[in-house]
Write a protein that holds these residues in place. Sequence first.
Motif, PDB file in Angstrom:
ATOM      1  N   ASN A   1       0.823  -1.204   0.000  1.00  0.00           N
ATOM      2  CA  ASN A   1       0.000   0.000   0.000  1.00  0.00           C
ATOM      3  C   ASN A   1       0.860   1.259   0.000  1.00  0.00           C
ATOM      4  O   ASN A   1       0.523   2.247  -0.669  1.00  0.00           O
ATOM      5  N   GLU A   2       1.946   1.238   0.744  1.00  0.00           N
ATOM      6  CA  GLU A   2       2.824   2.403   0.819  1.00  0.00           C
ATOM      7  C   GLU A   2       3.454   2.707  -0.539  1.00  0.00           C
ATOM      8  O   GLU A   2       3.616   3.869  -0.912  1.00  0.00           O
ATOM      9  N   ILE A   3       3.804   1.660  -1.281  1.00  0.00           N
ATOM     10  CA  ILE A   3       4.369   1.864  -2.619  1.00  0.00           C
ATOM     11  C   ILE A   3       3.316   2.498  -3.524  1.00  0.00           C
ATOM     12  O   ILE A   3       3.606   3.431  -4.274  1.00  0.00           O
ATOM     13  N   ILE A   4       2.097   2.003  -3.420  1.00  0.00           N
ATOM     14  CA  ILE A   4       1.008   2.577  -4.217  1.00  0.00           C
ATOM     15  C   ILE A   4       0.791   4.036  -3.817  1.00  0.00           C
ATOM     16  O   ILE A   4       0.633   4.909  -4.679  1.00  0.00           O
ATOM     17  N   TYR A   5       0.784   4.296  -2.518  1.00  0.00           N
ATOM     18  CA  TYR A   5       0.582   5.665  -2.034  1.00  0.00           C
ATOM     19  C   TYR A   5       1.691   6.606  -2.504  1.00  0.00           C
ATOM     20  O   TYR A   5       1.429   7.755  -2.859  1.00  0.00           O
ATOM     21  N   THR A   6       2.926   6.130  -2.500  1.00  0.00           N
ATOM     22  CA  THR A   6       4.013   7.002  -2.968  1.00  0.00           C
ATOM     23  C   THR A   6       3.862   7.318  -4.449  1.00  0.00           C
ATOM     24  O   THR A   6       4.143   8.436  -4.881  1.00  0.00           O
ATOM     25  N   HIS A   7       3.390   6.350  -5.215  1.00  0.00           N
ATOM     26  CA  HIS A   7       3.149   6.613  -6.645  1.00  0.00           C
ATOM     27  C   HIS A   7       1.981   7.594  -6.836  1.00  0.00           C
ATOM     28  O   HIS A   7       2.013   8.422  -7.746  1.00  0.00           O
ATOM     29  N   ILE A   8       0.994   7.488  -5.961  1.00  0.00           N
ATOM     30  CA  ILE A   8      -0.110   8.452  -5.999  1.00  0.00           C
ATOM     31  C   ILE A   8       0.419   9.852  -5.682  1.00  0.00           C
ATOM     32  O   ILE A   8       0.038  10.829  -6.346  1.00  0.00           O
TER      33      ILE A   8
ATOM     34  N   ILE B   1       3.441  10.987  -6.184  1.00  0.00           N
ATOM     35  CA  ILE B   1       4.234  11.432  -7.341  1.00  0.00           C
ATOM     36  C   ILE B   1       3.311  11.900  -8.464  1.00  0.00           C
ATOM     37  O   ILE B   1       3.525  12.964  -9.053  1.00  0.00           O
ATOM     38  N   GLU B   2       2.278  11.128  -8.751  1.00  0.00           N
ATOM     39  CA  GLU B   2       1.332  11.518  -9.808  1.00  0.00           C
ATOM     40  C   GLU B   2       0.617  12.825  -9.454  1.00  0.00           C
ATOM     41  O   GLU B   2       0.381  13.668 -10.317  1.00  0.00           O
ATOM     42  N   SER B   3       0.290  12.966  -8.189  1.00  0.00           N
ATOM     43  CA  SER B   3      -0.375  14.190  -7.743  1.00  0.00           C
ATOM     44  C   SER B   3       0.522  15.411  -7.962  1.00  0.00           C
ATOM     45  O   SER B   3       0.064  16.455  -8.451  1.00  0.00           O
ATOM     46  N   LEU B   4       1.796  15.270  -7.644  1.00  0.00           N
ATOM     47  CA  LEU B   4       2.732  16.378  -7.860  1.00  0.00           C
ATOM     48  C   LEU B   4       2.947  16.657  -9.346  1.00  0.00           C
ATOM     49  O   LEU B   4       3.097  17.811  -9.752  1.00  0.00           O
ATOM     50  N   LYS B   5       2.941  15.624 -10.156  1.00  0.00           N
ATOM     51  CA  LYS B   5       3.077  15.828 -11.606  1.00  0.00           C
ATOM     52  C   LYS B   5       1.882  16.609 -12.149  1.00  0.00           C
ATOM     53  O   LYS B   5       2.043  17.519 -12.973  1.00  0.00           O
TER      54      LYS B   5
ATOM     55  N   PHE C   1      -0.271  11.676   2.055  1.00  0.00           N
ATOM     56  CA  PHE C   1       1.032  11.788   2.719  1.00  0.00           C
ATOM     57  C   PHE C   1       0.923  11.410   4.193  1.00  0.00           C
ATOM     58  O   PHE C   1       1.827  10.767   4.740  1.00  0.00           O
ATOM     59  N   GLN C   2      -0.158  11.801   4.839  1.00  0.00           N
ATOM     60  CA  GLN C   2      -0.342  11.449   6.254  1.00  0.00           C
ATOM     61  C   GLN C   2      -0.400   9.937   6.459  1.00  0.00           C
ATOM     62  O   GLN C   2       0.035   9.426   7.481  1.00  0.00           O
ATOM     63  N   ARG C   3      -0.902   9.223   5.463  1.00  0.00           N
ATOM     64  CA  ARG C   3      -0.998   7.765   5.557  1.00  0.00           C
ATOM     65  C   ARG C   3       0.366   7.085   5.462  1.00  0.00           C
ATOM     66  O   ARG C   3       0.565   6.015   6.047  1.00  0.00           O
ATOM     67  N   VAL C   4       1.286   7.652   4.716  1.00  0.00           N
ATOM     68  CA  VAL C   4       2.561   6.975   4.475  1.00  0.00           C
ATOM     69  C   VAL C   4       3.751   7.663   5.136  1.00  0.00           C
ATOM     70  O   VAL C   4       4.868   7.168   5.048  1.00  0.00           O
TER      71      VAL C   4
ATOM     72  N   LYS D   1      13.897   5.188  -1.322  1.00  0.00           N
ATOM     73  CA  LYS D   1      14.847   6.225  -1.733  1.00  0.00           C
ATOM     74  C   LYS D   1      14.482   6.844  -3.088  1.00  0.00           C
ATOM     75  O   LYS D   1      14.451   8.063  -3.224  1.00  0.00           O
ATOM     76  N   ASN D   2      14.211   6.021  -4.082  1.00  0.00           N
ATOM     77  CA  ASN D   2      13.883   6.540  -5.422  1.00  0.00           C
ATOM     78  C   ASN D   2      12.604   7.380  -5.408  1.00  0.00           C
ATOM     79  O   ASN D   2      12.531   8.427  -6.044  1.00  0.00           O
ATOM     80  N   GLU D   3      11.595   6.890  -4.701  1.00  0.00           N
ATOM     81  CA  GLU D   3      10.337   7.626  -4.624  1.00  0.00           C
ATOM     82  C   GLU D   3      10.524   8.960  -3.905  1.00  0.00           C
ATOM     83  O   GLU D   3       9.991   9.994  -4.333  1.00  0.00           O
ATOM     84  N   ILE D   4      11.300   8.926  -2.833  1.00  0.00           N
ATOM     85  CA  ILE D   4      11.550  10.158  -2.072  1.00  0.00           C
ATOM     86  C   ILE D   4      12.311  11.164  -2.936  1.00  0.00           C
ATOM     87  O   ILE D   4      11.988  12.358  -2.946  1.00  0.00           O
ATOM     88  N   LEU D   5      13.291  10.689  -3.691  1.00  0.00           N
ATOM     89  CA  LEU D   5      14.042  11.578  -4.581  1.00  0.00           C
ATOM     90  C   LEU D   5      13.131  12.176  -5.662  1.00  0.00           C
ATOM     91  O   LEU D   5      13.233  13.366  -5.979  1.00  0.00           O
ATOM     92  N   SER D   6      12.240  11.356  -6.200  1.00  0.00           N
ATOM     93  CA  SER D   6      11.290  11.865  -7.200  1.00  0.00           C
ATOM     94  C   SER D   6      10.380  12.920  -6.593  1.00  0.00           C
ATOM     95  O   SER D   6      10.122  13.969  -7.204  1.00  0.00           O
ATOM     96  N   LEU D   7       9.894  12.639  -5.391  1.00  0.00           N
ATOM     97  CA  LEU D   7       9.038  13.615  -4.701  1.00  0.00           C
ATOM     98  C   LEU D   7       9.781  14.924  -4.443  1.00  0.00           C
ATOM     99  O   LEU D   7       9.240  16.006  -4.678  1.00  0.00           O
ATOM    100  N   GLN D   8      11.014  14.820  -3.990  1.00  0.00           N
ATOM    101  CA  GLN D   8      11.803  16.026  -3.717  1.00  0.00           C
ATOM    102  C   GLN D   8      12.042  16.837  -4.984  1.00  0.00           C
ATOM    103  O   GLN D   8      11.927  18.069  -4.985  1.00  0.00           O
ATOM    104  N   GLN D   9      12.349  16.150  -6.059  1.00  0.00           N
ATOM    105  CA  GLN D   9      12.588  16.840  -7.335  1.00  0.00           C
ATOM    106  C   GLN D   9      11.308  17.547  -7.807  1.00  0.00           C
ATOM    107  O   GLN D   9      11.347  18.698  -8.239  1.00  0.00           O
ATOM    108  N   LEU D  10      10.205  16.852  -7.728  1.00  0.00           N
ATOM    109  CA  LEU D  10       8.937  17.451  -8.147  1.00  0.00           C
ATOM    110  C   LEU D  10       8.552  18.638  -7.249  1.00  0.00           C
ATOM    111  O   LEU D  10       8.048  19.657  -7.737  1.00  0.00           O
ATOM    112  N   ILE D  11       8.809  18.509  -5.962  1.00  0.00           N
ATOM    113  CA  ILE D  11       8.511  19.613  -5.039  1.00  0.00           C
ATOM    114  C   ILE D  11       9.357  20.835  -5.387  1.00  0.00           C
ATOM    115  O   ILE D  11       8.863  21.971  -5.377  1.00  0.00           O
ATOM    116  N   ARG D  12      10.625  20.631  -5.727  1.00  0.00           N
ATOM    117  CA  ARG D  12      11.475  21.754  -6.147  1.00  0.00           C
ATOM    118  C   ARG D  12      10.935  22.413  -7.415  1.00  0.00           C
ATOM    119  O   ARG D  12      10.893  23.638  -7.534  1.00  0.00           O
TER     120      ARG D  12
END
Length: 160
Positions: A3-10, A12-16, A71-74, A86-97
Amino acid sequence: MKNEIIYTHILIESLKKKKEALEDILKFTKDQETVLAEEKFDEELFDALIDKKQKCITVINKLDEGFELTFQRVKVELDENKEMFKNEILSLQQLIRQVTDLSSRIQVLESRNKLVFESKMKAKKENIKMARLSSKSVNEYYKNVANPHIGEAIFLDKKK
């Protein structure tokens, strides 16, 4: 864990999607800058761009709400297993920037547009004021021309 992997992809998609909406807002803001730079101000086009931007803002607000809930869930899982995500977090950080950069660019452009818009409105207000004064002066002139005897009655000697 799955579920956490799915949530992280959600996330990432939300930030995109948010990034895309911000890119649209940036484009519309640049279009507004162009409209403001024109000699003749097109109010209808300017208002249409505002409406388009408002739709994007509504989408962004919904995305932000969903992002926060997801985000509160994961959050705890991401903090505890940083290496695994690590990869998901890096993607999130890049998108946030990227989102932050777009937001900053939009704010700068909006500030410039606001100043130009205010000066255009001030000039328009002055034109309206001058037109009113001119119209009032013309009306007074025609009143005096139409009734030339109104002012003379005071000076006439009624005794004869």
